[in-house]
Enzyme design. Structure first.
Site, PDB file in Angstrom:
ATOM      1  N   CYS A  31       0.824  -1.222   0.000  1.00  0.00           N
ATOM      2  CA  CYS A  31       0.000   0.000   0.000  1.00  0.00           C
ATOM      3  C   CYS A  31       0.855   1.268   0.000  1.00  0.00           C
ATOM      4  CB  CYS A  31      -0.937   0.011   1.205  1.00  0.00           C
ATOM      5  SG  CYS A  31      -1.920  -1.484   1.330  1.00  0.00           S
ATOM      6  N   ILE A  70      -7.455 -27.534   3.270  1.00  0.00           N
ATOM      7  CA  ILE A  70      -6.914 -26.334   2.614  1.00  0.00           C
ATOM      8  C   ILE A  70      -7.787 -25.118   2.955  1.00  0.00           C
ATOM      9  CG2 ILE A  70      -6.204 -25.279   0.429  1.00  0.00           C
ATOM     10  CD1 ILE A  70      -5.918 -28.049  -0.767  1.00  0.00           C
TER      11      ILE A  70
END
Ligand code: FAD
Length: 808
Positions: free
Chosen positions: A42, A277
């Site tokens: 960012c 997962i």
């Protein structure tokens, strides 16, 4: 337990750090294909602009430090190339050595993020076409900027595009921003984006909206971009920022469920379709709880929270992720733009019922320096449930959007907003904070205490009542509205129609609401314009000027006539609109032409109001600036200032009025040529045709109209229309006029009807004097179409606001 994490930046690093705290005995390995883990993506645009000066500041964490703090191994430059979900095993490629190896797992977390989209445009593979996503990306862009490039193009007007554009400008690069949609920042609705667009333009960005890139060209070494409308723009660098796509390849190949827009499908515990997962961050499809629909919302906050929740669940907790409402904020030069929840465009598209309101409160007590208007749009349901909000302003945007995001997340209603007890002291807010105001207004709408009308719902012919003070109206109003200041309303009720709906407005909506309440009590049918004139301007913009620059006249030849006397001073701090304007007027009334007045005001609105007021009243803004939270202006009484050396200001009204009295061909030609000349200078030009001048406006072949005998005779004796006019001198029974027309033709000079057409195309207003029409028996139907009939009062009003007034 052995946990493998793919991706070592926002979601991945956050998950790893949490996992280490949950179970220090677990074996956790993070694989990151890039050279750096946990870098500040960012912050990248601000490193280009050198707001962030040290490259190292972007590297929030190194694998060594991370290992020391958490015991977790982070393997950089290791790309996971395959997930074998049946065997609980992944294949990894060491990018440096090319070696491929495997690791087994008990639980796997995919935080592979997203990548910038590269549209398939011819030429997009040119080495000077770049994206900004990683540290190597920023190094490349910064190197180009450091090399002294003069021009750059940013493609895409979303958050990253806007941030890049701003930072390139900070580095002195000339920037063109190209956006395929009609507006930048699609999280905002059009009227709110406009505020940003003005800011971008003010800061020198060449904005190309609704104009996509069709080709990137490299001719004889020179780079350029071709747009949909055929425009070609030369550049030295192109930064592509047109959106992102999830890095879902591993998940797709592993056979995990994938959503329509490519995001990995997860349940509320962030578990994928395979129980071992998990996935988090930009790569997953989230639920937008307001729309109760799947969404892709790539933001750092959600990625970090999801990483943490995924880690919790991997280690046995049953934490749920409650969805993403898209709370976001972006700095666009001096403005901040923020939003939460779906915007109106989205709600319309999904067919959801909603109410909306606009309010424009001051960011903090307007008598305390630095207060700025906040443009707020809040969307809610009749039940009071808040659906979304958008805020643009220069101060206090962040805390208001965060409050609204909190309210949405916690299921508060607009009535709850009205009751919030918020910290207040003049530098920070108002005793009734803008958030409380949102609550008051929305509650009033729901209860029916106010009947709002939004600016986009106004129609031609609506009866509009402006209840601002007279001096405020000089700063701008809606054309055709009647002005009765709120305080004078009671004594002027006879001016208002009982049989028509009255739409009342003030500057931001509050006095409009008071007027609405009073008029309804008096049995008028009335609505209040939501957000007042300032919000109406967002929908009807020839620019709500957010930052107009002025500079003192420097060039003697074109400057304000110098005044050796020291300027008088006026301290208007603490006064709220229209206080400063009223004070300025009262002081100028007592001053002589050319005298100067130095004004200091704390009301931020004064910055935009003053130039408009001076233009209307023929005074001169010599200098205008914002500093230390105050607006400081130097005004000169009178109109002697024309354009300054740096083109900063012209206080002379850009209006020219011509009275065309004659129907001589040469004089009518001169009038049209002069009118066109002033129109090219950007003047609003009006030609008021009276007496013989009316003949210039007559049609060649008018429809049959009923006339008395005298009018008929007049009509026959006078030339009918521009083609029939004769020269004032050397007419010679028509020979002179014919010769003149011939000379004009040979010299390619347009004839009078063509010049009239050209003038009208350039916006020159043709007006016919009603009184003269009456006297000469000319009727409206005999005149060219769309000629405005006007009385002397209209002409006088025009002339009063005009620069040059000519009589021909
Ligand atoms: P990322 O942080 O992108 O991390 C994913 C990582 O996975 C990458 O480093 C990638 O190399 C790695 N990876 C991918 N595939 C593999 C593989 N097969 N093997 C190994 N590693 C792999 N968001 C905001 O909320 N506010 C902002 O102001 C803001 N500004 C931004 C400015 C820029 C210039 C950029 C690029 C993004 C910005 N964002 C902002 C978005 C925010 O950074 C992302 O939403 C966030 O980083 C997403 O986190 P993530 O963990 O999902 O992905």
């Amino acid at each position: 337990m052995k946990v493998l994490i793919v991706g070592g930046v926002a979601g991945g690093a956050s998950a790893a750090a949490r996992a280490a705290r949950l179970d220090s005995s677990a074996e956790i390995i993070v694989f990151e294909r890039g050279e750096y883990m946990s870098f500040a993506n960012c912050g990248l645009p601000y490193y280009v602009g050198e707001v962030i000066k040290q490259r190292d500041s972007l590297l929030v964490m190194t694998p060594e430090k991370f290992k020391g703090r958490t015991g977790i191994e982070v393997r950089t430059q290791q790309e996971v190339i395959e997930v074998n979900a049946d065997k609980n095993e992944i294949k990894i490629k060491n990018i440096e050595s090319g070696e491929v190896y495997s690791e087994s797992y008990d639980k796997l977390l995919l935080t592979t993020g997203s990548s910038p989209l590269i549209p398939p445009i011819p030429g997009v593979d040119d080495p000077d076409v770049m994206t900004l996503w990683t540290i190597p990306d920023v190094d490349r862009i910064k190197e180009r900027v450091d090399s002294g490039i003069k021009k750059a193009i940013v493609v895409g007007g979303g958050f990253i595009g806007l941030e890049v554009a701003e930072n390139l400008i900070e580095r002195g690069v000339e920037v063109t921003l190209i956006e395929m949609l009609p507006h930048v920042m699609s999280t905002l609705d059009a009227e709110m984006s406009c505020i940003l667009e003005d800011e971008l333009a003010d800061k020198g960005i060449n904005l190309q909206l609704a104009n996509g890139v069709t080709e990137i060209k490299r001719d004889s070494g020179k780079l350029s971009v071709v747009l949909q409308d055929g425009t070609e723009i030369a550049t030295e660098l192109i930064v592509m920022s047109v959106g992102v796509r999830p890095n879902n390849e591993l998940a797709v190949n592993a056979g995990l469920d994938i959503g329509d827009r490519g995001g990995i499908k997860v349940n509320a515990n962030l578990q994928t379709s395979n129980a071992d997962i998990y996935a988090a961050g930009d790569v997953i499809e989230v639920t937008n709880p307001i729309l109760n629909a799947p969404a892709m919302i790539p933001l750092a906050g959600p990625a970090n929270r999801q990483g943490r929740i995924a880690a919790d669940n991997i280690f046995g907790a049953k934490e749920t992720y409650k969805g993403t409402i898209g709370t976001s904020i972006c700095k666009v030069f001096d403005l901040d733009a923020a939003s939460v929840g779906p915007n109106e465009t989205t709600l319309k598209a999904v067919g959801r019922d909603y109410l909306k309101t606009y309010i424009v409160p001051a960011s903090h007590a307007s008598y305390y320096p630095g207060s700025e208007p906040l443009f707020m749009k809040v969307i809610f349901e009749k039940s009071g449930k808040i659906l979304g909000a958008q805020i643009v302003g220069r101060d206090g945007v962040d805390k208001r959007i965060d409050l609204l995001a909190t309210a949405i997340r916690t299921g508060m209603t607009v009535s709850d907003l009205a009751e919030l007890e918020l910290a207040y002291a003049p530098p920070f807010g108002s005793a009734k904070d803008p958030i409380n105001y949102v609550g008051f207004v929305a509650e009033n709408i729901i209860k029916g205490d106010t009947v709002p009308i939004n600016p986009d719902e106004l129609k031609e012919g609506d009866f509009l009542l402006n209840v601002c003070e007279y001096d405020e109206v000089l700063c701008g109003t809606i054309t055709g509205s009647l002005n009765i200041p709120l305080g004078e309303l009671r004594d002027n009720l006879d001016k208002l129609p009982k049989d028509k709906e009255i739409i009342v407005f003030c500057k931001v909506g509050l006095r409009g609401y008071l007027a609405e309440r009073y008029l309804r009590e008096q049995n008028y049918n009335v609505k209040n314009l939501s957000g007042g004139y300032m919000t109406w301007k967002l929908f009807n913009r020839d620019g709500i000027k957010t930052n107009v620059k002025y500079a003192a006249c420097e060039n003697e030849a074109s400057s304000v006539s110098s005044n050796s006397d020291a300027p008088l001073e006026l301290d208007a701090c603490g006064l709220q609109c229209p206080g400063p304007i009223v004070q300025v007027k009262s002081r100028l009334d007592d001053m002589t032409e050319g005298q100067e007045l130095k004004v200091t005001a704390s009301d931020a609105g004064f910055y935009n109001d003053l130039p408009a007021w001076c233009e209307s009243t023929g005074n001169t803004v010599v200098n205008l600036e914002k500093s230390d939270g105050l607006v400081k202006a130097l005004i000169q009484k009178g109109t002697s200032c024309t354009t300054t050396a740096n083109g900063a200001m012209t206080a002379m009204p850009k209006r020219t009025t011509i009275v065309l009295f004659s129907n001589d061909l040469d004089k009518a030609l001169a009038a049209m040529i002069i009118a066109i000349g002033f129109a090219t200078l950007g003047h609003e030009v009006s030609i008021f045709c009276t007496f013989w001048g009316l003949n210039v406006l007559r049609k060649d072949h008018p429809p049959k109209v009923k006339k008395d005998i005298v009018s008929k005779m007049f009509g026959m004796m006078m030339p009918r229309g521009a083609k029939k006019l004769a020269l004032s001198k050397m007419h010679m029974m028509g020979m002179g006029t014919a010769m003149m027309k011939n000379v004009m033709k040979n010299k390619n000079i347009d004839d009078l009807p063509t010049l009239i057409g050209q003038a009208r195309l350039m916006g020159v207003k043709l007006m016919a004097c009603e009184m003269a029409m009456n006297m000469m028996g000319i009727q409206e139907a005999e005149l060219l179409d769309n000629v405005e009939l006007a009385g002397v009062a209209n002409f006088a009003a025009l002339a009063e606001k005009s620069g040059p007034v000519m009589f021909i």
